[in-house]
Enzyme design. Sequence first.
Site, mmCIF file in Angstrom:
data_model
loop_
_atom_site.group_PDB
_atom_site.id
_atom_site.type_symbol
_atom_site.label_atom_id
_atom_site.label_comp_id
_atom_site.label_asym_id
_atom_site.label_seq_id
_atom_site.Cartn_x
_atom_site.Cartn_y
_atom_site.Cartn_z
ATOM 1 N N ASN A 1 -7.322 -2.928 14.466
ATOM 2 C CA ASN A 1 -8.712 -3.248 14.134
ATOM 3 C C ASN A 1 -8.802 -4.417 13.147
ATOM 4 O O ASN A 1 -9.843 -4.648 12.548
ATOM 5 C CB ASN A 1 -9.427 -2.009 13.574
ATOM 6 C CG ASN A 1 -8.784 -1.490 12.292
ATOM 7 O OD1 ASN A 1 -7.901 -2.143 11.725
ATOM 8 N ND2 ASN A 1 -9.219 -0.346 11.820
ATOM 9 N N HIS B 1 -7.071 -4.748 10.293
ATOM 10 C CA HIS B 1 -6.839 -4.474 8.872
ATOM 11 C C HIS B 1 -5.534 -5.096 8.388
ATOM 12 O O HIS B 1 -4.588 -5.277 9.154
ATOM 13 C CB HIS B 1 -6.926 -2.975 8.544
ATOM 14 C CG HIS B 1 -5.769 -2.129 8.972
ATOM 15 N ND1 HIS B 1 -5.894 -1.070 9.839
ATOM 16 C CD2 HIS B 1 -4.457 -2.143 8.634
ATOM 17 C CE1 HIS B 1 -4.729 -0.488 10.016
ATOM 18 N NE2 HIS B 1 -3.827 -1.128 9.300
ATOM 19 N N GLU C 1 -9.505 -1.859 5.495
ATOM 20 C CA GLU C 1 -10.115 -1.596 6.792
ATOM 21 C C GLU C 1 -11.335 -2.496 7.008
ATOM 22 O O GLU C 1 -11.844 -3.089 6.049
ATOM 23 C CB GLU C 1 -10.553 -0.119 6.836
ATOM 24 C CG GLU C 1 -9.399 0.878 6.749
ATOM 25 C CD GLU C 1 -8.685 1.067 8.088
ATOM 26 O OE1 GLU C 1 -8.578 0.109 8.868
ATOM 27 O OE2 GLU C 1 -8.224 2.206 8.339
ATOM 28 N N ASP D 1 0.820 -1.212 0.000
ATOM 29 C CA ASP D 1 0.000 0.000 0.000
ATOM 30 C C ASP D 1 0.857 1.267 0.000
ATOM 31 O O ASP D 1 2.075 1.216 0.189
ATOM 32 C CB ASP D 1 -0.954 0.002 1.208
ATOM 33 C CG ASP D 1 -0.266 -0.388 2.519
ATOM 34 O OD1 ASP D 1 0.983 -0.427 2.556
ATOM 35 O OD2 ASP D 1 -0.961 -0.639 3.505
HETATM 36 C C1 GLP Z 1 -0.455 0.319 8.611
HETATM 37 C C2 GLP Z 1 -0.128 -0.522 7.394
HETATM 38 C C3 GLP Z 1 -0.343 -2.013 7.638
HETATM 39 C C4 GLP Z 1 0.269 -2.405 8.969
HETATM 40 C C5 GLP Z 1 -0.399 -1.651 10.075
HETATM 41 C C6 GLP Z 1 0.108 -2.012 11.470
HETATM 42 O O1 GLP Z 1 -1.761 0.742 8.667
HETATM 43 N N1 GLP Z 1 -0.868 -0.134 6.240
HETATM 44 O O2 GLP Z 1 0.218 -2.759 6.568
HETATM 45 O O3 GLP Z 1 0.131 -3.809 9.171
HETATM 46 O O4 GLP Z 1 -0.167 -0.261 9.877
HETATM 47 O O5 GLP Z 1 1.283 -1.330 11.721
HETATM 48 P P1 GLP Z 1 2.240 -1.565 12.940
HETATM 49 O O6 GLP Z 1 3.081 -2.740 12.585
HETATM 50 O O7 GLP Z 1 3.040 -0.297 13.041
HETATM 51 O O8 GLP Z 1 1.403 -1.803 14.132
#
Ligand code: GLP
Length: 261
Positions: free
Chosen positions: A135, A137, A142, A67
Amino acid sequence: MQVIIARSVAEVAVLGAAHCQRLIAQKPHAVLGLATGSTPVALYQQLIKLHRQAGLSFKQCRSFNLDEYIGLAPEHPQSYRYFMQSHLFEHIDIKQRHTYVPDGLMAASAAAANYEQLIQRAGGIDLQILGVGRNGHIGFNEPSSSLVSRTRIKTLTCATIADNQRFFKPGEFQPSLAITMGIGTILQAQKILLLATGATKAKAVKDLIEGPLSASCPASALQMHANSIIIIDTEAAADLQHTEYYQQVKTETELLENIND
Ligand code: GLP
């Protein structure tokens, strides 16, 4: 799903990197699906270490990131392209032209269709690395995202915007839109490796492993994948009820066996 409960963040990274290393040994021109966020940082450090100390080469690999924020240029420090450059690509021997991150500045629908085509032309993703949002995702899919969705633009939830605010300076523009591979796109990878660490992920981890298959927890879609591995630390595993079903790493020997198996 194979669920592995490791004892620490470091062990999660070692196991995750071992899967990447094994794939590249079998298929030097492997196509890797990569993720951003704080979770995969330790994995990327481990891959860099294997590159420097054990000759792991990414010369023939291609990579596709999940993304990108809409509205951030690649050189913006909060863009996911910038993140990948600084946390991984600049430290290994992957060819820059073989690294793909969705374009956050291109006209939205054109960028999405183009990304799907690029993945297909590369032969599809061999190993997709995933983190998970609090959440549930994955990528920026989402809750309520279609479980068969393809690459497209998503509006971020307030919860995700708040969670990711820590990366932006006070007053700095923080995008509320992102381009993301869809859940259907992710499920087409040959193998999926989801990593989660820390207590804040315990609920999402429980929902994705033991909850029903539901768009309310996009990561639960991995229950539909034939070859997905969930590697978590003990904190992220804290809410799981059926720990007897899962593989718990208890000793250094077990960790090494897991790497070799
Ligand atoms: C972002 C990314 C996800 C990732 C998520 C959790 O929203 N788009 O790909 O898994 O954050 O991030 P973290 O590993 O910092 O908790």
